[in-house]
Write a protein that holds these residues in place. Structure first.
Motif, PDB file in Angstrom:
ATOM      1  N   VAL A  45       0.877  -1.171   0.000  1.00 44.89           N
ATOM      2  CA  VAL A  45       0.000   0.000   0.000  1.00 44.89           C
ATOM      3  C   VAL A  45       0.910   1.215   0.000  1.00 44.89           C
ATOM      4  O   VAL A  45       1.946   1.217   0.678  1.00 44.89           O
ATOM      5  N   ARG A  46       0.547   2.256  -0.751  1.00 42.99           N
ATOM      6  CA  ARG A  46       1.427   3.422  -0.802  1.00 42.99           C
ATOM      7  C   ARG A  46       0.698   4.703  -0.407  1.00 42.99           C
ATOM      8  O   ARG A  46      -0.535   4.759  -0.427  1.00 42.99           O
ATOM      9  N   GLN A  47       1.499   5.706  -0.065  1.00 36.50           N
ATOM     10  CA  GLN A  47       0.954   6.993   0.362  1.00 36.50           C
ATOM     11  C   GLN A  47       1.866   8.091  -0.172  1.00 36.50           C
ATOM     12  O   GLN A  47       3.004   8.246   0.292  1.00 36.50           O
ATOM     13  N   ALA A  48       1.379   8.830  -1.162  1.00 30.26           N
ATOM     14  CA  ALA A  48       2.133   9.961  -1.695  1.00 30.26           C
ATOM     15  C   ALA A  48       2.290  11.020  -0.604  1.00 30.26           C
ATOM     16  O   ALA A  48       1.450  11.113   0.306  1.00 30.26           O
ATOM     17  N   PRO A  49       3.354  11.811  -0.657  1.00 35.20           N
ATOM     18  CA  PRO A  49       3.608  12.808   0.398  1.00 35.20           C
ATOM     19  C   PRO A  49       2.406  13.708   0.653  1.00 35.20           C
ATOM     20  O   PRO A  49       1.882  14.339  -0.268  1.00 35.20           O
ATOM     21  N   GLY A  50       1.934  13.722   1.882  1.00 36.14           N
ATOM     22  CA  GLY A  50       0.814  14.562   2.268  1.00 36.14           C
ATOM     23  C   GLY A  50      -0.533  14.121   1.731  1.00 36.14           C
ATOM     24  O   GLY A  50      -1.521  14.857   1.849  1.00 36.14           O
ATOM     25  N   LYS A  51      -0.590  12.919   1.160  1.00 34.97           N
ATOM     26  CA  LYS A  51      -1.825  12.442   0.526  1.00 34.97           C
ATOM     27  C   LYS A  51      -2.409  11.233   1.267  1.00 34.97           C
ATOM     28  O   LYS A  51      -1.903  10.826   2.312  1.00 34.97           O
ATOM     29  N   GLY A  52      -3.447  10.661   0.681  1.00 35.57           N
ATOM     30  CA  GLY A  52      -4.116   9.520   1.282  1.00 35.57           C
ATOM     31  C   GLY A  52      -3.471   8.203   0.882  1.00 35.57           C
ATOM     32  O   GLY A  52      -2.388   8.149   0.312  1.00 35.57           O
ATOM     33  N   LEU A  53      -4.183   7.116   1.185  1.00 37.77           N
ATOM     34  CA  LEU A  53      -3.675   5.760   1.009  1.00 37.77           C
ATOM     35  C   LEU A  53      -4.182   5.144  -0.286  1.00 37.77           C
ATOM     36  O   LEU A  53      -5.337   5.326  -0.657  1.00 37.77           O
TER      37      LEU A  53
END
Lengths: 121, 111
Positions: A37-45
């Motif tokens: 699972v990934r999360q861009a900087p300052g973003k959601g999942l």
């Protein structure tokens, strides 16, 4: 206790490749499905990929299909994510997560601390 | 893909007071097996997400009983009966009836 430790993140140029690893301990790794699972900087999942306990089935998000490959080595209690043709929009913290089930993707009950992948020239 | 929405997107709460977060899905999360595939996660600052609630209303191991989940079909709610300082962070709802999608998150802080 369940431990998931990711490694392999770093800075890579657009079009480049990277392989992430996730070392698992504290549970019978070969008995559970696993996810990235990934999360861009300052973003959601964003869910990325799932692999069954025995590696026989794999599923991917449309955004990474054809570019990323999930795999596992049950003898080493390790999960992998091979990432090719990387794009700027792949920049994110990548989390390894354990599934509650072995064969069907259900939900994530434990997560690692994550490893940062930055795609930039 | 199923779209998840959450309201509010931010919440400031006085310690000891209740808090409530709503989550709506664009399609029903009730599966033919009778289960509803809706989950709640909390991501504390600088940490990975942690599971709070699975299948609408079941608290995960070690989750305090001040957290409760309810709802059905497309409308769900997470309630914290008495907010504590350690509850700050971003709360996400998630569905897994189709490839997983998350809500945008609700940021909770302390007044």
């Amino acid at each position: 206790q369940v431990q998931l430790v990711e490694s392999g993140g770093g800075v890579v140029q657009p079009g480049g490749s990277l392989r992430l690893s996730c070392a698992a301990s504290g549970f019978t790794f070969s008995s559970y499905g696993m996810h990235w699972v990934r999360q861009a900087p300052g973003k959601g999942l964003e869910w990325v990929a799932f692999i069954r306990y025995d590696g026989s089935n794999k599923y991917y998000a449309d955004s990474v299909k054809g570019r990323f490959t999930i795999s596992r080595d049950n003898s080493k209690n390790t999960l992998y994510l091979q990432m090719n043709s990387l794009r700027a929009e792949d920049t994110a913290v990548y989390y390894c997560a354990k599934d509650h089930d072995k064969a069907v993707a259900t939900y994530f009950d434990y997560w690692g601390q994550g490893t940062l992948v930055t795609v930039s020239s | 893909d199923i779209v998840m929405t959450q309201t509010p997107l931010s919440l400031s709460v006085t310690p000891g007071q209740p808090a409530s977060i709503s989550c709506k899905s664009s399609q029903s999360l009730l599966h033919s097996d009778g289960k509803t595939y809706l989950y709640w996660y909390l991501q504390k600052p600088g940490q990975p997400p942690q599971l709070l609630i699975y299948e609408v209303s079941n608290r995960f191991s070690g989750v305090p009983d001040r957290f409760s989940g309810s709802g059905s079909g497309t409308d769900f709610t997470l309630k914290i009966s008495r907010v504590e300082a350690e509850d700050v962070g971003v709360y996400y709802c998630m569905q897994s009836i189709q490839p997983f999608t998350f809500g945008p998150g609700t940021k909770v802080d302390i007044k």
